[in-house]
Design a protein around this motif. Structure first.
Motif, PDB file in Angstrom:
ATOM      1  N   GLU A 148     -46.539  12.672-115.462  1.00 27.67           N
ATOM      2  CA  GLU A 148     -47.485  13.959-115.265  1.00 27.67           C
ATOM      3  C   GLU A 148     -46.775  14.820-114.202  1.00 27.67           C
ATOM      4  N   LEU A 149     -46.964  16.051-114.521  1.00 26.53           N
ATOM      5  CA  LEU A 149     -46.571  17.240-113.239  1.00 26.53           C
ATOM      6  C   LEU A 149     -47.691  17.967-112.699  1.00 26.53           C
ATOM      7  N   MET A 150     -47.658  17.712-111.355  1.00 31.36           N
ATOM      8  CA  MET A 150     -48.895  18.337-110.671  1.00 31.36           C
ATOM      9  C   MET A 150     -48.077  19.689-109.620  1.00 31.36           C
ATOM     10  N   HIS A 151     -48.626  20.551-110.075  1.00 33.60           N
ATOM     11  CA  HIS A 151     -48.499  21.964-109.236  1.00 33.60           C
ATOM     12  C   HIS A 151     -49.446  21.954-108.141  1.00 33.60           C
ATOM     13  N   VAL A 152     -49.009  22.036-106.652  1.00 36.35           N
ATOM     14  CA  VAL A 152     -50.012  22.165-105.628  1.00 36.35           C
ATOM     15  C   VAL A 152     -49.761  23.564-105.255  1.00 36.35           C
ATOM     16  N   ALA A 153     -50.892  24.376-105.584  1.00 39.05           N
ATOM     17  CA  ALA A 153     -51.013  25.867-105.156  1.00 39.05           C
ATOM     18  C   ALA A 153     -51.812  26.112-103.879  1.00 39.05           C
ATOM     19  N   GLY A 154     -51.953  27.398-103.479  1.00 37.58           N
ATOM     20  CA  GLY A 154     -52.889  27.527-102.401  1.00 37.58           C
ATOM     21  C   GLY A 154     -52.079  28.652-101.608  1.00 37.58           C
ATOM     22  N   ALA A 155     -53.189  29.472-100.799  1.00 37.56           N
ATOM     23  CA  ALA A 155     -52.548  30.517 -99.864  1.00 37.56           C
ATOM     24  C   ALA A 155     -51.762  29.750 -98.894  1.00 37.56           C
ATOM     25  N   ASN A 156     -50.922  30.634 -98.087  1.00 40.17           N
ATOM     26  CA  ASN A 156     -50.257  30.122 -97.011  1.00 40.17           C
ATOM     27  C   ASN A 156     -51.283  29.576 -96.018  1.00 40.17           C
ATOM     28  N   GLY A 157     -50.899  28.535 -95.454  1.00 44.93           N
ATOM     29  CA  GLY A 157     -51.957  27.852 -94.442  1.00 44.93           C
ATOM     30  C   GLY A 157     -52.846  26.899 -94.979  1.00 44.93           C
ATOM     31  N   SER A 158     -52.767  26.769 -96.374  1.00 47.02           N
ATOM     32  CA  SER A 158     -53.978  26.127 -96.802  1.00 47.02           C
ATOM     33  C   SER A 158     -53.626  24.345 -96.917  1.00 47.02           C
ATOM     34  N   GLY A 159     -52.375  24.190 -96.421  1.00 44.02           N
ATOM     35  CA  GLY A 159     -52.179  22.766 -96.290  1.00 44.02           C
ATOM     36  C   GLY A 159     -51.343  21.917 -97.364  1.00 44.02           C
ATOM     37  N   LYS A 160     -50.322  22.888 -98.106  1.00 42.49           N
ATOM     38  CA  LYS A 160     -49.636  22.377 -99.091  1.00 42.49           C
ATOM     39  C   LYS A 160     -48.566  21.335 -98.575  1.00 42.49           C
ATOM     40  N   THR A 161     -47.904  21.788 -97.687  1.00 41.62           N
ATOM     41  CA  THR A 161     -46.763  20.894 -97.087  1.00 41.62           C
ATOM     42  C   THR A 161     -47.616  19.535 -96.218  1.00 41.62           C
ATOM     43  N   SER A 162     -48.799  19.729 -95.752  1.00 40.95           N
ATOM     44  CA  SER A 162     -49.224  18.770 -95.093  1.00 40.95           C
ATOM     45  C   SER A 162     -49.688  17.734 -96.056  1.00 40.95           C
ATOM     46  N   LEU A 163     -50.294  18.053 -97.216  1.00 47.65           N
ATOM     47  CA  LEU A 163     -50.523  17.324 -98.394  1.00 47.65           C
ATOM     48  C   LEU A 163     -49.516  16.695 -98.805  1.00 47.65           C
ATOM     49  N   LEU A 164     -48.286  17.116 -99.035  1.00 42.67           N
ATOM     50  CA  LEU A 164     -47.251  16.482 -99.589  1.00 42.67           C
ATOM     51  C   LEU A 164     -46.854  15.364 -98.643  1.00 42.67           C
ATOM     52  N   ARG A 165     -46.644  15.840 -97.121  1.00 41.07           N
ATOM     53  CA  ARG A 165     -46.456  14.512 -96.223  1.00 41.07           C
ATOM     54  C   ARG A 165     -47.287  13.308 -96.135  1.00 41.07           C
ATOM     55  N   ILE A 166     -48.677  13.732 -96.645  1.00 37.31           N
ATOM     56  CA  ILE A 166     -49.547  12.684 -96.452  1.00 37.31           C
ATOM     57  C   ILE A 166     -49.104  11.861 -97.753  1.00 37.31           C
ATOM     58  N   LEU A 167     -49.102  12.599 -98.899  1.00 39.14           N
ATOM     59  CA  LEU A 167     -48.699  11.555 -99.940  1.00 39.14           C
ATOM     60  C   LEU A 167     -47.489  10.946 -99.990  1.00 39.14           C
TER      61      LEU A 167
END
Length: 215
Positions: free
Chosen positions: A35-54
């Motif tokens: 499965e492929l998951m694209h994490v989207a969202g505005a700048n500052g929405s926490g995309k990098t933070s989520l990936l680091r948590i994962l």
């Protein structure tokens, strides 16, 4: 969302705070094999933070990360060894050649990929003419290719977590990377990634997670 024994990684009621700002909260996700998951969202929405948590590099403010159905903290070694993370920084050493950098990355990860496979990955990503020069002599796009060659050589990780992997790449390298991602999915791997570029990746199963919905 309910748990699943088929899931690779799952988060429940996840929230993330940076400084005094809550980036997202109440986040649930399940990602399974292929499965492929694209994490989207505005700048500052926490995309990098989520990936680091994962991948265990950051802690959530609340909630739980599970790896193959178990709390990730209780199977930390399996969790870390089962994924490959590529962040904004290329983690390329200036004094090393591309091949030396790839060997060093593999050694740190405990990966015993043969040298000829690492060499082929560098050639396929477009660095065949730059194998013997120190990384300090490479352009930003070429340094990014050194980091991305880890993906082309990888056959052991179940999950790839990729933060803006297409940045600084020309169209040829984008095509090589998108094919490598599709091949990883086809052999049962999973991918979580962010990108600002529209890239077509062949995937039988895909989902988009928009963090703006959890702000």
């Amino acid at each position: 969302m309910s748990g699943s024994t088929a899931s690779l990684i799952e988060v429940r009621a996840l929230s993330c705070v940076r400084g005094s700002a809550r980036l997202f909260s109440g986040l649930d996700l399940i990602l399974g094999a292929g499965e492929l998951m694209h994490v989207a969202g505005a700048n500052g929405s926490g995309k990098t933070s989520l990936l680091r948590i994962l991948c265990g590099l950051s802690e959530p403010a609340s909630g739980e990360v599970r790896w193959r159905g178990a709390p990730a903290a209780s199977v930390r070694d399996d969790w870390r060894s089962g994924l490959l993370y590529l962040g904004h920084r290329n983690a390329v050493k200036d004094d090393f050649t591309p091949l030396e950098n790839l060997r060093a990355s593999a050694a740190i990860a405990g990966d015993t990929t043969p040298g000829d496979v690492l060499l082929r990955a560098l050639v396929d990503i477009g660095l065949g003419a730059r194998l013997d020069v120190p990384a300090r002599s490479l352009s930003q796009g070429q340094r990014r290719r050194v980091a991305l060659a880890r993906l082309l050589a990888d056959t052991r990780s179940a999950l790839w977590i990729l933060d803006e992997p297409f940045t600084a790449l020309d169209t040829g390298a984008v095509a090589v990377l998108s094919r490598a991602m599709a091949a990883h999915l086809a052999r049962g791997g999973a991918i979580v990634y962010t990108t600002h570029q529209p890239v077509d990746i062949n995937a039988a199963r895909r989902q988009t997670l928009n963090l703006d919905d959890f702000s």
